[in-house]
Design a protein around this motif. Structure first.
Motif, PDB file in Angstrom:
ATOM      1  N   VAL A   1       0.860  -1.181   0.000  1.00 36.97           N
ATOM      2  CA  VAL A   1       0.000   0.000   0.000  1.00 36.97           C
ATOM      3  C   VAL A   1       0.898   1.233   0.000  1.00 36.97           C
ATOM      4  CG1 VAL A   1      -2.003  -1.040   1.114  1.00 36.97           C
ATOM      5  CG2 VAL A   1      -0.180  -0.070   2.522  1.00 36.97           C
ATOM      6  N   ASP A   2       0.499   2.254  -0.757  1.00 35.06           N
ATOM      7  CA  ASP A   2       1.137   3.564  -0.719  1.00 35.06           C
ATOM      8  C   ASP A   2       0.082   4.586  -0.362  1.00 35.06           C
ATOM      9  OD1 ASP A   2       3.910   3.042  -1.504  1.00 35.06           O
ATOM     10  OD2 ASP A   2       3.055   2.388  -3.409  1.00 35.06           O
ATOM     11  N   LEU A   3       0.481   5.594   0.394  1.00 36.76           N
ATOM     12  CA  LEU A   3      -0.470   6.559   0.952  1.00 36.76           C
ATOM     13  C   LEU A   3      -0.134   7.980   0.527  1.00 36.76           C
ATOM     14  CD1 LEU A   3      -0.414   5.028   4.497  1.00 36.76           C
ATOM     15  CD2 LEU A   3      -2.490   5.211   3.148  1.00 36.76           C
ATOM     16  N   ALA A   4      -1.098   8.646  -0.091  1.00 35.35           N
ATOM     17  CA  ALA A   4      -0.995  10.082  -0.327  1.00 35.35           C
ATOM     18  C   ALA A   4      -1.789  10.765   0.781  1.00 35.35           C
ATOM     19  CB  ALA A   4      -1.550  10.452  -1.700  1.00 35.35           C
ATOM     20  N   VAL A   5      -1.081  11.284   1.776  1.00 29.08           N
ATOM     21  CA  VAL A   5      -1.702  11.873   2.966  1.00 29.08           C
ATOM     22  C   VAL A   5      -1.642  13.394   2.830  1.00 29.08           C
ATOM     23  CG1 VAL A   5      -1.719  11.963   5.475  1.00 29.08           C
ATOM     24  CG2 VAL A   5      -0.891   9.904   4.314  1.00 29.08           C
ATOM     25  N   PHE A   6      -2.809  14.044   2.875  1.00 34.83           N
ATOM     26  CA  PHE A   6      -2.898  15.477   2.668  1.00 34.83           C
ATOM     27  C   PHE A   6      -3.390  16.195   3.917  1.00 34.83           C
ATOM     28  CE2 PHE A   6      -3.784  13.639  -1.592  1.00 34.83           C
ATOM     29  CZ  PHE A   6      -2.736  14.216  -2.307  1.00 34.83           C
ATOM     30  N   THR A   7      -2.967  17.425   4.054  1.00 35.37           N
ATOM     31  CA  THR A   7      -3.539  18.348   5.013  1.00 35.37           C
ATOM     32  C   THR A   7      -3.319  19.749   4.461  1.00 35.37           C
ATOM     33  OG1 THR A   7      -3.749  18.798   7.397  1.00 35.37           O
ATOM     34  CG2 THR A   7      -1.516  18.791   6.479  1.00 35.37           C
ATOM     35  N   ILE A   8      -3.865  20.737   5.113  1.00 33.22           N
ATOM     36  CA  ILE A   8      -3.679  22.123   4.682  1.00 33.22           C
ATOM     37  C   ILE A   8      -2.886  22.852   5.749  1.00 33.22           C
ATOM     38  CG2 ILE A   8      -4.840  24.306   4.176  1.00 33.22           C
ATOM     39  CD1 ILE A   8      -7.067  22.691   2.903  1.00 33.22           C
ATOM     40  N   ARG A   9      -1.779  23.467   5.326  1.00 29.54           N
ATOM     41  CA  ARG A   9      -0.900  24.202   6.224  1.00 29.54           C
ATOM     42  C   ARG A   9      -0.622  25.566   5.618  1.00 29.54           C
ATOM     43  NH1 ARG A   9       3.830  21.289   9.294  1.00 29.54           N
ATOM     44  NH2 ARG A   9       2.531  20.326  10.890  1.00 29.54           N
ATOM     45  N   ALA A  10      -0.823  26.604   6.408  1.00 25.81           N
ATOM     46  CA  ALA A  10      -0.593  27.986   5.960  1.00 25.81           C
ATOM     47  C   ALA A  10      -1.308  28.251   4.642  1.00 25.81           C
ATOM     48  CB  ALA A  10       0.906  28.254   5.834  1.00 25.81           C
TER      49      ALA A  10
ATOM     50  N   LEU B   1     -13.842  27.391   5.288  1.00 28.33           N
ATOM     51  CA  LEU B   1     -14.269  26.347   4.364  1.00 28.33           C
ATOM     52  C   LEU B   1     -13.946  26.740   2.926  1.00 28.33           C
ATOM     53  CD1 LEU B   1     -15.711  23.635   3.980  1.00 28.33           C
ATOM     54  CD2 LEU B   1     -17.879  24.897   3.874  1.00 28.33           C
ATOM     55  N   ARG B   2     -14.196  27.990   2.582  1.00 28.66           N
ATOM     56  CA  ARG B   2     -13.853  28.472   1.232  1.00 28.66           C
ATOM     57  C   ARG B   2     -12.349  28.402   1.005  1.00 28.66           C
ATOM     58  NH1 ARG B   2     -13.039  34.022  -0.561  1.00 28.66           N
ATOM     59  NH2 ARG B   2     -13.274  34.152  -2.850  1.00 28.66           N
ATOM     60  N   GLY B   3     -11.569  28.626   2.069  1.00 29.18           N
ATOM     61  CA  GLY B   3     -10.123  28.543   1.956  1.00 29.18           C
ATOM     62  C   GLY B   3      -9.640  27.146   1.603  1.00 29.18           C
ATOM     63  N   VAL B   4     -10.385  26.104   2.016  1.00 30.48           N
ATOM     64  CA  VAL B   4     -10.034  24.736   1.640  1.00 30.48           C
ATOM     65  C   VAL B   4     -10.108  24.581   0.125  1.00 30.48           C
ATOM     66  CG1 VAL B   4     -10.760  22.316   1.755  1.00 30.48           C
ATOM     67  CG2 VAL B   4     -10.749  23.732   3.830  1.00 30.48           C
ATOM     68  N   TYR B   5     -11.171  25.089  -0.463  1.00 32.44           N
ATOM     69  CA  TYR B   5     -11.310  25.011  -1.921  1.00 32.44           C
ATOM     70  C   TYR B   5     -10.181  25.769  -2.613  1.00 32.44           C
ATOM     71  CZ  TYR B   5     -15.920  22.933  -1.385  1.00 32.44           C
ATOM     72  OH  TYR B   5     -16.956  22.079  -1.076  1.00 32.44           O
ATOM     73  N   GLY B   6      -9.835  26.917  -2.072  1.00 31.22           N
ATOM     74  CA  GLY B   6      -8.735  27.675  -2.657  1.00 31.22           C
ATOM     75  C   GLY B   6      -7.417  26.933  -2.583  1.00 31.22           C
ATOM     76  N   ALA B   7      -7.173  26.250  -1.473  1.00 31.40           N
ATOM     77  CA  ALA B   7      -5.918  25.511  -1.304  1.00 31.40           C
ATOM     78  C   ALA B   7      -5.852  24.303  -2.230  1.00 31.40           C
ATOM     79  CB  ALA B   7      -5.763  25.072   0.149  1.00 31.40           C
ATOM     80  N   VAL B   8      -6.962  23.587  -2.361  1.00 29.34           N
ATOM     81  CA  VAL B   8      -6.972  22.358  -3.163  1.00 29.34           C
ATOM     82  C   VAL B   8      -7.032  22.671  -4.655  1.00 29.34           C
ATOM     83  CG1 VAL B   8      -8.251  20.238  -3.676  1.00 29.34           C
ATOM     84  CG2 VAL B   8      -7.979  21.003  -1.301  1.00 29.34           C
ATOM     85  N   TRP B   9      -7.864  23.628  -5.028  1.00 29.53           N
ATOM     86  CA  TRP B   9      -8.034  23.952  -6.447  1.00 29.53           C
ATOM     87  C   TRP B   9      -6.967  24.911  -6.978  1.00 29.53           C
ATOM     88  CZ3 TRP B   9     -14.036  25.061  -6.487  1.00 29.53           C
ATOM     89  CH2 TRP B   9     -14.726  23.825  -6.409  1.00 29.53           C
TER      90      TRP B   9
END
Length: 251
Positions: A19-28, A177-185
């Motif tokens: 198994v390989d894991l792409a582990v994500f989080t949002i920082r700064a 919550l909107r910032g999550v979309y900005g970080a991911v997109w």
């Protein structure tokens, strides 16, 4: 007509499953992925996604959960974990034939990871840096391809599901919550349309009853929310096309 002889299991060469894991989080405000520096060959000294071999007495999901804890030192109470796809290129691992069942995971406020016993180090890297900066480390095995696929999966998930809230600790504001979309997109959705969409989707968020910190301009304190029971968005919250950083494919 001559029939085709069926091969027995013993006639097939052995191969391993990992198994390989792409582990994500949002920082700064940036989408970050966890990478480990390999301490052993092959690719000793290279950066890679965390992962490992599936033990004989476990399935892929159990192995992914175990590796998430063992190799990173994380003890996450709430996280999203799902299978991404299976990677089967015959020469993807120079040691032997190895099939990888890749997973992606994300959670809010993840701490600095701790390297496992077979790794020299572990740290968070900004996804944009790894995939777009020519001076960024080259990932071991086919992990750049896995990471690229995982990023696209997360971006798509945010269009059709409410999983963006899983990146945030509760309670949270709509601006967070909107910032999550900005970080991911790579670009935030239009503010007015976003708020209208979130509040009109039953069960996307529910009021917490409290308020967040006042803005620097002295405006009203923002309302706080928690995750609702909804899981899908109908219609979808489509990401802006042709904007934000492009994720190049494997090289």
């Amino acid at each position: 007509m001559t029939g085709t002889r069926k091969q027995s299991a013993g006639e097939h060469p052995p191969f391993a499953v990992t198994v390989d894991l792409a582990v994500f989080t949002i920082r700064a405000g940036a989408l970050c992925v966890m990478l480990v520096e390999r301490g052993q060959d092959p690719f000793a000294g290279s950066w890679a996604l965390p992962g490992g071999f599936i033990e004989p007495d476990e399935d892929a999901a159990a192995a992914a959960e175990r590796e998430l804890m063992e190799e990173t030192g994380m003890e996450v109470v709430r996280y999203h974990l799902e299978q991404l796809r299976t990677y089967t290129t015959p020469d993807r691992d120079p040691r032997m034939r190895v099939v990888s069942v890749a997973h992606l995971a994300f959670a809010p406020d993840l701490p600095d990871p701790e390297a496992g016993s077979d790794a020299r180090g572990a740290r968070w890297w900004q996804v944009e840096e790894i995939l777009s900066d020519p001076d960024a480390p080259q990932l071991a095995f086919d992990h750049r391809e896995i990471l690229t696929d995982a990023v696209e999966r997360v971006r798509s998930k945010l269009e059709y599901t409410t999983l963006a809230s899983q990146f945030l600790a509760e309670p949270f504001t709509l601006a967070e919550l909107r910032g999550v979309y900005g970080a991911v997109w790579g670009v935030a959705p239009d503010r007015a349309n976003f708020i209208r969409k979130v509040l009109s989707t039953e069960g996307f968020v529910v009021p917490d009853g409290g308020t967040g910190q006042a803005s620097r301009t002295g405006g009203p304190r923002p309302a706080l929310y928690r995750r609702g029971e909804a899981t899908a968005l109908h219609p979808a919250l489509l990401r802006p096309r042709g904007t934000g950083p492009e994720v190049p494919g494997p090289q």
